[in-house]
Design a protein around this motif. Structure first.
Motif, PDB file in Angstrom:
ATOM      1  N   GLU A 132      36.651  50.258   7.910  1.00  0.00           N
ATOM      2  CA  GLU A 132      36.743  51.411   8.805  1.00  0.00           C
ATOM      3  C   GLU A 132      35.895  52.577   8.299  1.00  0.00           C
ATOM      4  N   THR A 137      36.935  53.111  13.473  1.00  0.00           N
ATOM      5  CA  THR A 137      38.172  52.373  13.735  1.00  0.00           C
ATOM      6  C   THR A 137      37.981  51.146  14.623  1.00  0.00           C
ATOM      7  N   TRP A 138      37.303  51.302  15.752  1.00  0.00           N
ATOM      8  CA  TRP A 138      37.273  50.223  16.741  1.00  0.00           C
ATOM      9  C   TRP A 138      36.517  48.991  16.248  1.00  0.00           C
ATOM     10  N   LEU A 141      38.624  47.290  13.607  1.00  0.00           N
ATOM     11  CA  LEU A 141      39.750  46.594  14.229  1.00  0.00           C
ATOM     12  C   LEU A 141      39.302  45.244  14.788  1.00  0.00           C
ATOM     13  N   ALA A 142      38.166  45.236  15.487  1.00  0.00           N
ATOM     14  CA  ALA A 142      37.659  43.989  16.075  1.00  0.00           C
ATOM     15  C   ALA A 142      37.278  42.977  15.000  1.00  0.00           C
ATOM     16  N   ALA A 176      46.743  48.043  14.754  1.00  0.00           N
ATOM     17  CA  ALA A 176      47.039  49.264  15.514  1.00  0.00           C
ATOM     18  C   ALA A 176      48.292  49.956  14.974  1.00  0.00           C
ATOM     19  N   MET A 251      47.749  52.286  19.769  1.00  0.00           N
ATOM     20  CA  MET A 251      46.465  52.995  19.782  1.00  0.00           C
ATOM     21  C   MET A 251      46.577  54.320  20.546  1.00  0.00           C
ATOM     22  N   TYR A 255      45.658  57.916  18.832  1.00  0.00           N
ATOM     23  CA  TYR A 255      44.796  58.957  19.398  1.00  0.00           C
ATOM     24  C   TYR A 255      45.509  60.297  19.430  1.00  0.00           C
ATOM     25  N   VAL A 260      42.228  58.106  14.762  1.00  0.00           N
ATOM     26  CA  VAL A 260      41.122  57.201  15.076  1.00  0.00           C
ATOM     27  C   VAL A 260      39.842  57.736  14.457  1.00  0.00           C
TER      28      VAL A 260
END
Length: 277
Positions: A132, A137-138, A141-142, A176, A251, A255, A260
């Protein structure tokens, strides 16, 4: 190099703990103790290696809020998996025949405790948290969610669809939960509760790993889309849907709390630093 040292330290506890628990799995109380010992040592080693490599207090495993995080997470994990079973049973594909093997249920409590803690320390504590910092973050996460699904392909009755389901529902939901709280206790509890519901309580297959019978003697049969087939209910469409909904809820909370981390380098560094204080 800190990722490497952290990964080596925590993975060593995971591997040794698995070997020790497997050696005594047929003796319920020893298996319970071995699993709990793996969990405790794992957290201590994680805290030690973070202090040595990052020169900071490991706030993600601070004892403040630990009991509440684990407790509520465990209840939520049991409730979510219970909802999966309830939906499968609604169509007559899950039937309780009577009492199963309570001794196995005790062993499974230890096995799942050790596994839940070790996997959360590796995937959320080490891999997600470090990645991260580089990607935001995104993307982290993936990437870590996909990797979490892929490792389950090594299980005895693994399927590609099962691994994809795990990546979506567990890799997403558990990560998450960490992002929302920035503590490892909630995802540990959630992971533990989900796994003990699947194994120790409802006696279903856990991620295609030839899981022993738990508290209930139950029969599960029907379309793989509904039951998950040989992989177990984690590959059920119900598990995937509930996992996605839980991920979305966590999630949204992340936020609202400003947890995030963005993609941009300067903003990413500022947010990441704030979250580890």
């Amino acid at each position: 190099m800190r990722l490497v040292w952290q990964l080596l330290a925590v993975a060593a506890v995971w591997i040794l703990g698995n070997l020790g628990t497997a050696a005594v799995k047929d003796t319920p109380w020893l298996a319970l103790v071995a699993g709990l010992l793996t969990a405790v040592v794992g957290v201590l080693v994680y805290g030690w290696v973070v202090r040595r490599t990052e020169h900071r207090a490991p706030v993600e495993v601070s004892l403040k809020g630990a009991s509440a995080g684990i407790g509520w997470g465990t209840l939520l994990g049991i409730a979510l998996f219970g909802a999966v079973i309830a939906n499968i049973a609604f169509f007559g594909d899950y039937t309780i025949n009577g009492l199963g093997t309570p001794a196995n249920a005790v062993s499974l409590l230890g096995i799942m405790a050790g596994a839940a803690v070790a996997e959360e320390l590796v995937f959320r504590g080490v891999l997600f948290r470090n990645i991260e910092r580089w990607t935001g973050t995104w993307i982290a996460l993936a990437l870590t969610g996909s990797l979490f699904g892929l490792i389950h392909l090594a299980n005895a009755n693994a399927t590609l669809l099962g691994a994809i389901a795990i990546a979506i529902e567990a890799g997403g939901m558990l990560t998450a939960a960490y992002i929302a709280t920035r503590k490892l206790w909630l995802p540990i509890g959630l992971h533990f509760g989900w796994n003990i519901a699947a194994s120790a309580i409802f006696s279903t297959e856990v991620s295609g790993s030839n899981t022993a019978q738990g508290l209930l003697d139950a029969t599960i049969s029907g379309p793989a889309l509904v039951t998950g087939g040989d992989f177990g209910p984690e590959a059920s469409i119900y598990a995937v849907v509930l996992g996605v909904l839980a991920t979305g809820a966590f999630m949204w909370l992340a936020y609202r709390r400003g947890h995030v981390v963005p993609v941009g380098r300067s903003a990413r560094a500022d947010v990441a630093a704030r979250l580890t204080r």
